[in-house]
Design an enzyme around this catalytic site. Structure first.
Site, PDB file in Angstrom:
ATOM      1  N   SER A   1       0.832  -1.217   0.000  1.00  0.00           N
ATOM      2  CA  SER A   1       0.000   0.000   0.000  1.00  0.00           C
ATOM      3  C   SER A   1       0.858   1.256   0.000  1.00  0.00           C
ATOM      4  O   SER A   1       1.998   1.242   0.447  1.00  0.00           O
ATOM      5  CB  SER A   1      -0.885   0.040   1.246  1.00  0.00           C
ATOM      6  OG  SER A   1      -1.651  -1.117   1.346  1.00  0.00           O
TER       7      SER A   1
HETATM    8  N1  SAH Z   1      -0.129  -5.188   4.013  1.00  0.00           N
HETATM    9  C1  SAH Z   1       0.643  -5.494   2.830  1.00  0.00           C
HETATM   10  C2  SAH Z   1      -0.071  -5.171   1.551  1.00  0.00           C
HETATM   11  C3  SAH Z   1      -1.199  -6.067   1.333  1.00  0.00           C
HETATM   12  S1  SAH Z   1      -1.708  -6.341  -0.322  1.00  0.00           S
HETATM   13  C4  SAH Z   1       1.991  -4.823   2.839  1.00  0.00           C
HETATM   14  O1  SAH Z   1       2.285  -4.048   3.763  1.00  0.00           O
HETATM   15  O2  SAH Z   1       2.745  -5.086   1.917  1.00  0.00           O
HETATM   16  C5  SAH Z   1      -3.030  -7.434   0.101  1.00  0.00           C
HETATM   17  C6  SAH Z   1      -2.584  -8.816   0.489  1.00  0.00           C
HETATM   18  O3  SAH Z   1      -3.728  -9.501   0.939  1.00  0.00           O
HETATM   19  C7  SAH Z   1      -2.017  -9.612  -0.665  1.00  0.00           C
HETATM   20  O4  SAH Z   1      -0.754 -10.096  -0.353  1.00  0.00           O
HETATM   21  C8  SAH Z   1      -3.030 -10.762  -0.836  1.00  0.00           C
HETATM   22  O5  SAH Z   1      -2.450 -11.981  -1.235  1.00  0.00           O
HETATM   23  C9  SAH Z   1      -3.599 -10.856   0.566  1.00  0.00           C
HETATM   24  N2  SAH Z   1      -4.900 -11.524   0.651  1.00  0.00           N
HETATM   25  C10 SAH Z   1      -5.935 -11.493  -0.225  1.00  0.00           C
HETATM   26  N3  SAH Z   1      -6.957 -12.255   0.211  1.00  0.00           N
HETATM   27  C11 SAH Z   1      -6.560 -12.793   1.407  1.00  0.00           C
HETATM   28  C12 SAH Z   1      -7.165 -13.671   2.348  1.00  0.00           C
HETATM   29  N4  SAH Z   1      -8.383 -14.192   2.170  1.00  0.00           N
HETATM   30  N5  SAH Z   1      -6.463 -13.986   3.456  1.00  0.00           N
HETATM   31  C13 SAH Z   1      -5.222 -13.499   3.687  1.00  0.00           C
HETATM   32  N6  SAH Z   1      -4.593 -12.677   2.810  1.00  0.00           N
HETATM   33  C14 SAH Z   1      -5.248 -12.321   1.702  1.00  0.00           C
END
Ligand code: SAH
Length: 244
Positions: free
Chosen positions: A97
């Site tokens: 993000s």
């Molecule tokens: N917080 C992260 C950015 C997140 S991007 C950072 O600091 O880099 C969103 C993430 O959520 C992705 O890696 C994606 O794979 C994950 N995601 C999507 N659906 C999910 C689920 N059901 N459970 C856990 N993670 C999930």
């Protein structure tokens, strides 16, 4: 005898000067943590965050310290400025993000030292590092196992103790519940009930809620078995994908 003494004295001074230069050089390198520390870029990012209205000194100090670029997998580091105020690709179709959103969401749950925090969507591990640097006890769940492995490795290399689980965030992480706060960094269409259940009485949660491409941040506060929801900024997050 005298000229010899003077020569020895001069040689001694020369050796001391050389040693001083060398020490200074090593100290400068150590202080910068290698050639790609990007301290200046981070300071500029903090200036931008301040201009955008992030004022909490704890959050600004943490964001000025955590080496965001290290959380972007090496093969993606060249594709976007890690300290620009925009999301950056981290592989597997996912992004880290933008700094403003990380700072904003962190501020809204206002983690205190020793609090237990659950993050859903570990991704690169950067948001988890920010929470850990603020002194929180962080549990983070990521559905893509390769990203969970990447985040675990970088977090350890950068000196953060964060517990990362490769699994489905819709289930939360019940073994460590209840949590003081939950932060969701992928967008579900509906409020995941298990996450509310795993919050402490008085706990708070922030999540982007809504359909792909358009969501709103929602801040939820739990009181007993009831909770309130406050709608906040419009945002755009990757969807929270359903587990198996
Ligand atoms: N917080 C992260 C950015 C997140 S991007 C950072 O600091 O880099 C969103 C993430 O959520 C992705 O890696 C994606 O794979 C994950 N995601 C999507 N659906 C999910 C689920 N059901 N459970 C856990 N993670 C999930």
């Amino acid at each position: 005898m005298r000229p010899i003494l003077v020569t020895l004295l001069l040689l001694g001074c020369l050796a001391a000067t050389l040693a001083w230069f060398r020490l200074g050089h090593v100290a400068a390198r150590d202080h910068k943590g290698g050639t790609d520390d990007m301290t200046g870029e981070r300071a500029e990012m903090v200036r931008v965050l301040t201009a955008y209205g992030i004022t909490d000194p704890r959050i600004l100090a943490t964001m000025g310290k955590v080496r965001r670029h290290r959380f972007i997998p090496e093969s993606f580091r060249g594709s976007a400025d890690p300290y620009g105020d925009h999301p950056c690709p981290i592989g597997h179709g996912q992004t880290i993000s933008q700094p403003y959103i990380v700072a904003y969401m962190t501020g809204r749950i206002n983690p205190q030292p020793g609090e237990k925090i659950l993050e859903i969507g570990t991704g690169s591990g950067y948001q988890a590092a920010v929470l850990a640097d603020l002194g929180a006890d962080v549990y983070s769940v990521e559905i893509i196992p390769a990203l969970a492995d990447h985040a675990r490795a970088v977090l350890a290399a950068e000196g953060f103790r964060v517990n990362v689980l490769a699994g489905d965030g819709y289930q939360g992480w019940p073994e460590h519940a209840p949590y003081d706060a939950v932060i969701v960094t992928c967008a579900p269409e509906q409020l995941p009930r298990a996450l509310v259940d795993q919050l402490k009485d008085g706990g708070r949660m922030i999540l982007p809620l809504g359909e792909s491409g358009f969501q709103r941040l929602v801040v939820l506060r739990k009181s007993g078995t009831a909770f309130t929801q406050e709608e906040d900024l419009p945002v755009r997050f990757v969807p929270m994908v359903p587990g198996e």
